[in-house]
Design an enzyme around this catalytic site. Structure first.
Site, short mmCIF file in Angstrom:
data_model
loop_
_atom_site.label_atom_id
_atom_site.label_comp_id
_atom_site.label_asym_id
_atom_site.label_seq_id
_atom_site.Cartn_x
_atom_site.Cartn_y
_atom_site.Cartn_z
N ASP A 1 0.88 -1.16 0.00
CA ASP A 1 0.00 0.00 0.00
C ASP A 1 0.92 1.21 0.00
O ASP A 1 1.99 1.20 0.62
CB ASP A 1 -0.95 0.01 1.20
CG ASP A 1 -2.16 0.91 0.96
OD1 ASP A 1 -2.48 1.20 -0.22
OD2 ASP A 1 -2.79 1.34 1.94
N PHE B 1 2.56 7.00 -13.27
CA PHE B 1 1.13 6.89 -13.02
C PHE B 1 0.80 7.59 -11.71
O PHE B 1 1.69 8.07 -11.00
CB PHE B 1 0.68 5.43 -13.00
CG PHE B 1 1.34 4.59 -11.94
CD1 PHE B 1 0.69 4.31 -10.76
CD2 PHE B 1 2.62 4.09 -12.13
CE1 PHE B 1 1.29 3.53 -9.77
CE2 PHE B 1 3.24 3.31 -11.16
CZ PHE B 1 2.57 3.03 -9.97
N ARG C 1 8.55 2.85 -3.76
CA ARG C 1 8.31 1.43 -4.03
C ARG C 1 9.63 0.74 -4.34
O ARG C 1 9.89 -0.36 -3.89
CB ARG C 1 7.31 1.24 -5.17
CG ARG C 1 6.91 -0.22 -5.35
CD ARG C 1 5.74 -0.40 -6.31
NE ARG C 1 4.55 0.24 -5.79
CZ ARG C 1 4.06 1.42 -6.24
NH1 ARG C 1 4.63 2.05 -7.22
NH2 ARG C 1 2.98 1.93 -5.70
#
Length: 192
Positions: free
Chosen positions: A69, A150, A179
């Site tokens: 998440d 994105f 990430r």
């Protein structure tokens, strides 16, 4: 080569992780697993949501898996949108809707508008549950710039750079992204 399931159907996230793990693992998506369930993200923390998704897949399919998440935390907004980043503009909003809402919320705020991206990965394997976190500091731009990436990438400029994530190649972004940093810790755990 080992198989592991990434509890996502987000093709952008999937490709990022596959690129970072560099073929050492076969990373399968939920779609490739045959899972089309809508897994609710009901926790009020990134850690909680990542664990919900990983536990759901592990308990239902009995496979080693991980889930993530991610949240964009804006300092002047007391950490918002945070855990609600994906649905900041509403339940069925688009990434563009989220960016527009955030830019509007910050339109009267002076620059730099400090922010950070944070990703938490929850892994379940033979040794139990593990959490890996990555973050990157930066700021929110005054307008969208760039066409790569994105989500909030066109309005997030990482600290030390003069370009947004959306102006970077995937390879450049993966080296410094939230990430990328979390997956690097996952890869280190896997001894990749």
């Amino acid at each position: 080569m080992d198989n592991i399931v990434f509890a996502t159907n987000n093709l952008h996230k999937l490709q990022e992780v596959r690129d970072i793990l560099k073929g050492k693992y076969i990373v399968r998506s939920l779609d490739e697993l045959g899972c089309h369930d809508d897994i609710p993200e009901t926790a009020d923390t990134l850690e909680g949501n990542a664990l919900i998704k990983a536990r759901y897949i592990y308990n239902k399919y009995h496979v080693f898996c991980f889930a993530d998440d991610t949240g964009l935390e804006v300092e002047i907004l007391d950490g918002a949108p945070g855990v609600y980043s994906a649905r900041y503009a509403g339940e069925h909003c688009s990434p563009e809707d989220n960016r527009k809402k955030l830019l509007k919320a910050l339109q009267d705020e002076p620059t730099p508008r400090k922010a950070r991206f944070r990703t938490v990965i929850a892994l379940i394997d033979q040794d139990g549950e593990h959490l890996f976190e990555g973050e990157v500091e930066g700021e929110i731009t005054t307008e969208e710039v760039g066409s790569n990436g994105f989500g909030y990438d066109p309005i997030f400029k990482p600290q030390g750079y003069d370009v947004t994530f959306a102006q970077m190649s995937e390879e450049e972004k993966n080296k410094i992204s939230h990430r990328g940093r979390a997956v690097a810790k996952l890869a280190k755990y896997f001894k990749v």
